[in-house]
Design an enzyme around this catalytic site. Structure first.
Site, short mmCIF file in Angstrom:
data_model
loop_
_atom_site.label_atom_id
_atom_site.label_comp_id
_atom_site.label_asym_id
_atom_site.label_seq_id
_atom_site.Cartn_x
_atom_site.Cartn_y
_atom_site.Cartn_z
N GLY A 1 0.59 -1.20 -0.09
CA GLY A 1 0.10 0.14 0.10
C GLY A 1 0.96 1.45 0.06
O GLY A 1 0.62 2.14 -0.53
N ASN A 2 2.08 1.25 0.70
CA ASN A 2 2.89 2.28 0.72
C ASN A 2 3.45 2.84 -0.43
O ASN A 2 4.12 3.74 -0.82
CB ASN A 2 4.03 2.18 1.82
CG ASN A 2 4.72 1.07 1.34
OD1 ASN A 2 4.62 -0.07 1.25
ND2 ASN A 2 6.31 1.58 1.38
N LYS B 1 3.61 -12.41 4.30
CA LYS B 1 4.62 -12.20 3.33
C LYS B 1 5.65 -13.06 3.34
O LYS B 1 6.19 -13.78 2.18
CB LYS B 1 5.49 -10.83 3.68
CG LYS B 1 4.68 -9.42 3.32
CD LYS B 1 5.39 -8.56 3.57
CE LYS B 1 4.60 -7.15 3.75
NZ LYS B 1 3.58 -6.97 2.83
N LYS C 1 -10.37 -9.60 9.90
CA LYS C 1 -9.38 -8.45 9.28
C LYS C 1 -10.26 -7.18 9.19
O LYS C 1 -11.34 -6.82 8.70
CB LYS C 1 -9.28 -8.78 7.60
CG LYS C 1 -9.00 -7.84 6.70
CD LYS C 1 -7.20 -7.85 6.61
CE LYS C 1 -6.71 -6.63 5.73
NZ LYS C 1 -5.63 -6.26 6.12
N LYS D 1 -3.42 -9.65 -0.20
CA LYS D 1 -2.50 -9.55 -1.34
C LYS D 1 -1.48 -10.40 -1.77
O LYS D 1 -0.97 -10.82 -2.69
CB LYS D 1 -2.31 -8.10 -1.80
CG LYS D 1 -1.36 -7.34 -1.00
CD LYS D 1 -0.28 -6.99 -2.23
CE LYS D 1 1.16 -6.36 -1.28
NZ LYS D 1 1.54 -6.58 0.05
P1 ADP Z 1 2.15 -3.71 3.01
O1 ADP Z 1 1.45 -2.83 2.66
O2 ADP Z 1 3.31 -3.66 2.17
O3 ADP Z 1 1.72 -5.23 2.88
P2 ADP Z 1 2.15 -4.14 5.77
O4 ADP Z 1 2.22 -2.94 6.63
O5 ADP Z 1 1.30 -5.23 5.62
O6 ADP Z 1 2.65 -3.48 4.41
O7 ADP Z 1 3.59 -5.13 6.32
C1 ADP Z 1 4.89 -4.29 6.32
C2 ADP Z 1 4.88 -3.84 7.92
O8 ADP Z 1 5.34 -5.19 8.52
C3 ADP Z 1 6.18 -3.10 8.13
O9 ADP Z 1 5.95 -1.58 7.98
C4 ADP Z 1 6.69 -3.41 9.41
O10 ADP Z 1 6.03 -2.37 10.46
C5 ADP Z 1 6.01 -4.68 9.70
N1 ADP Z 1 6.60 -5.75 10.44
C6 ADP Z 1 6.20 -6.52 11.46
N2 ADP Z 1 6.91 -7.52 11.77
C7 ADP Z 1 7.96 -7.47 10.98
C8 ADP Z 1 9.24 -8.10 11.10
N3 ADP Z 1 9.53 -9.10 11.63
N4 ADP Z 1 10.19 -7.55 10.10
C9 ADP Z 1 9.94 -6.54 9.34
N5 ADP Z 1 8.69 -5.70 9.33
C10 ADP Z 1 7.84 -6.16 10.02
MG MG Z 2 0.05 -5.89 3.94
#
Ligand code: ADP
Ligand code: MG
Length: 312
Positions: A15-16, A274, A133, A212
């Protein structure tokens, strides 16, 4: 190089890529942010056949908020809102990519297309029994009992919760394969895809959102992608994230991933899907799986940034 000799790369944009933390998400901000990943994708298309998938959290959240603010027009179900964001974000990616290809002198030879995509889920998926969610706006507590859907008290406050079922198959996978073989850049599975259930030979939309990253991994497996890259707002995967012991990992094996998942190192709403998506991809026929920042897509592919998940 003949297009079918080029390896296939799937880039899943978080999303970013459109709205950064702290921004309100004006259209100017979103177009400006997109240039960072898209200029890299434009360069990479000389070397790879490319599929782009993307999230839609901030955009679908805004549509839900708009619906809450207006009773003069009928409210639309989630499947329609997801379709709207696929159109909206697909257009933004397409036009940014087109300009970048032109700027880099690649435009005339490079077709691209964004595709409204359905993703099949199972009505019997346990996620439907426990909508978990959070989506859309935060509601004041006194409004909660007036809302026609399940609501939970989350970290941010009271929010609507919906089911996030497992993606089973991407309905347009054959079309996507044919397009990438013709060297089209294909933008698809936006927001995890429009969730549908199969009813005989037809499909109908359901009130759910699909993760996603998991939908992208499913697509990557079904299409036979070589490299799966998730681009987000951190440099990679860390252990002890957000603590003084935080360490970003250059690589981790599938076995490490399993053990860190079991130890709760990766939260459900962010890093867990992820790592699970990359693990599923590599457990199939996938060759490389990477998690990196939006700004470091090319660097991650050449081993200079991000976290690579390795089979062993
Ligand atoms: P996206 O929109 O890219 O899916 P998310 O917010 O769902 O982004 O996932 C990315 C976030 O995951 C990062 O901003 C970070 O704060 C968080 N995060 C949580 N645990 C971890 C980890 N173990 N290592 C890296 N990032 C992490
Ligand atoms: Mg996400």
């Amino acid at each position: 190089m003949n297009s079918t000799e080029k390896p296939t790369l799937l880039v899943a944009l978080g999303g970013n890529a459109l709205v950064r933390k702290g921004q309100i998400g004006t259209i100017e901000e979103q177009f400006e942010n997109l240039r960072v990943p898209i200029s890299q994708v434009a360069r990479l298309c000389r070397e790879y056949r490319i599929i782009i998938t993307h999230g839609n959290g901030p955009q679908v959240g805004n549509l839900l908020l708009q619906q809450e603010c207006c009773d003069d027009v009928p409210k639309m179900p989630l499947e329609i809102l997801v379709a709207q964001t696929q159109g909206q974000i697909g257009y933004m990616i397409e036009s940014t990519l087109d300009s970048e290809l032109m700027r880099q002198g690649i435009a005339t030879a490079k077709p691209l297309v964004s595709l409204i995509s359905y993703v099949v889920v199972d009505e019997g998926c346990p996620a439907f029994l426990n909508p978990a969610k959070p989506i859309g706006p935060v509601f004041p507590q006194e409004r909660v009992h007036t809302l026609p859907y399940p609501v939970r008290n989350t970290e941010k406050g009271y929010r609507r919760v919906v089911a996030s079922p497992e993606p089973l198959t991407i309905v347009e996978k054959n079309e996507i394969m044919r397009l990438i073989d013709l060297d089209f850049i294909v933008i698809c599975c936006g927001g995890g895809g429009i969730p549908v259930v199969r009813e005989g030979r037809s499909f109908s939309g359901v009130d759910a959102v699909i993760d996603k990253d998991l939908a992208s991994a499913r697509l990557a497996q079904e299409v036979g992608v070589d490299i799966f890259l998730i681009a987000t707002d951190v440099q990679g995967v860390a252990i002890h994230y957000g603590t003084p012991d935080q360490v970003f990992l250059k690589s981790l094996t599938l076995a490490d991933a399993r053990s860190y998942l079991d130890k709760g190192q990766f939260p459900e709403g962010s890093m867990m899907p992820k790592v699970v998506a990359c693990s599923r991809f590599l457990s199939g026929k996938g060759k490389r799986a990477l998690i990196t920042s939006i700004a470091s897509i090319e660097a991650a592919l050449s081993g200079q940034a991000g976290t690579e998940i390795l089979c062993e």
